[in-house]
Design an enzyme around this catalytic site. Structure first.
Site, PDB file in Angstrom:
ATOM      1  N   GLY A   1       0.773  -1.234   0.000  1.00  0.00           N
ATOM      2  CA  GLY A   1       0.000   0.000   0.000  1.00  0.00           C
ATOM      3  C   GLY A   1       0.804   1.284   0.000  1.00  0.00           C
ATOM      4  CB  THR A   2       4.260   2.306  -0.953  1.00  0.00           C
ATOM      5  OG1 THR A   2       4.343   1.720  -2.246  1.00  0.00           O
ATOM      6  CG2 THR A   2       4.963   1.441   0.070  1.00  0.00           C
TER       7      THR A   2
ATOM      8  CG  MET B   1      -1.242  -8.531  -6.251  1.00  0.00           C
ATOM      9  SD  MET B   1      -0.090  -7.821  -7.457  1.00  0.00           S
ATOM     10  CE  MET B   1       1.012  -9.199  -7.641  1.00  0.00           C
TER      11      MET B   1
ATOM     12  CG  ASN C   1      -3.202  -0.887 -12.891  1.00  0.00           C
ATOM     13  OD1 ASN C   1      -3.086  -1.155 -11.690  1.00  0.00           O
ATOM     14  ND2 ASN C   1      -2.467  -1.495 -13.818  1.00  0.00           N
TER      15      ASN C   1
ATOM     16  CG  HIS D   1       2.376  -1.810 -15.527  1.00  0.00           C
ATOM     17  ND1 HIS D   1       2.131  -3.091 -15.077  1.00  0.00           N
ATOM     18  CD2 HIS D   1       3.463  -1.902 -16.345  1.00  0.00           C
ATOM     19  CE1 HIS D   1       3.008  -3.918 -15.609  1.00  0.00           C
ATOM     20  NE2 HIS D   1       3.829  -3.226 -16.378  1.00  0.00           N
TER      21      HIS D   1
END
Ligand code: GRF
Length: 208
Positions: free
Chosen positions: A12-13, A90, A107, A109
């Site tokens: 959760g950074t 994930m 998202n 990536h």
């Protein structure tokens, strides 16, 4: 104020980066809920520490992806969520989920899409592949999520140099600190300010 739901599975950074940017007033929005696919995700603790509702809807407790997603969809709909952020989530989402929230799911990536992305490219595997291929520049990408993994419209990208001394772990850390934690909040800010237009799978960012 715009309502954000964050989906997580790990440390959760990136969630923390969003929380910090909301706190300092850079993003004008509220994280209404953090949903984890795993009950041991440290991201849930980060949410609780910041008085954000944190729930686990475990992928493991559903046989079928379809039923898992139905539960996620009704949960987010019950919270009137305007934007869903995948921050280290994930599980792959199906067409049904993605179409329910079209151009409302983003998202992060850890590479410069379209390199080192798609099926099998997640976590450290991305950085291992980058080093193995010997590219000199990698980075991070924020994109809208569509039904094909990592193929949705790109919102922001930030390049990061690869050094010959890099290990996957060192590179992962540099990409997170110098790219992910910067462009994810920036993309959320653009979304909240209604500055992202999508046309033919391409985004146009409106100037001030
Ligand atoms: C990040 O590298 C992100 O790009 C990827 O998963 C990782 C999540 O890290 N999608 P964290 O849980 O935000 O620390």
């Amino acid at each position: 104020m715009l309502k954000i739901g964050v989906l997580v599975s790990g440390g959760g950074t990136n969630l923390q980066a969003i929380i910090n940017n909301i706190k300092k007033g850079y993003i004008n929005a509220e994280i209404v809920t953090v949903v984890s696919s795993r009950k041991d995700a440290f991201a849930l603790k980060r949410a609780e520490e910041n008085n954000i509702e944190a729930v686990c809807i475990s992928r493991k407790s559903f046989d079928l992806l379809e039923n898992y997603e139905k539960t996620l969809i009704s949960y987010f709909e019950s919270k009137n969520i305007d934007l869903i952020v995948l921050a280290g989530f994930m599980s792959i989402l199906s067409k049904n989920f993605v179409r329910t929230f079209e151009n409302k799911i983003i998202n992060i990536h850890p590479s410069l899409i379209p390199s080192f992305c798609g099926k099998g490219y997640y976590g450290l595997k991305v950085h291992e592949a980058v080093i193995k291929r010997g590219v000199k520049v990698t980075g991070a990408t924020v994109h809208f999520v569509n039904e094909n993994a990592d193929e949705g419209p790109i919102i922001l990208q930030k390049p990061i140099e690869v050094y010959s001394s890099d290990t996957p772990e060192i590179l992962q850390k540099r990409v997170m600190e110098n790219a992910e934690w910067i462009i994810l909040p920036e993309a959320i800010k653009l979304f909240c300010e209604n500055k992202i237009v999508v046309e033919n799978n391409i985004t146009i960012i409106k100037e001030n």
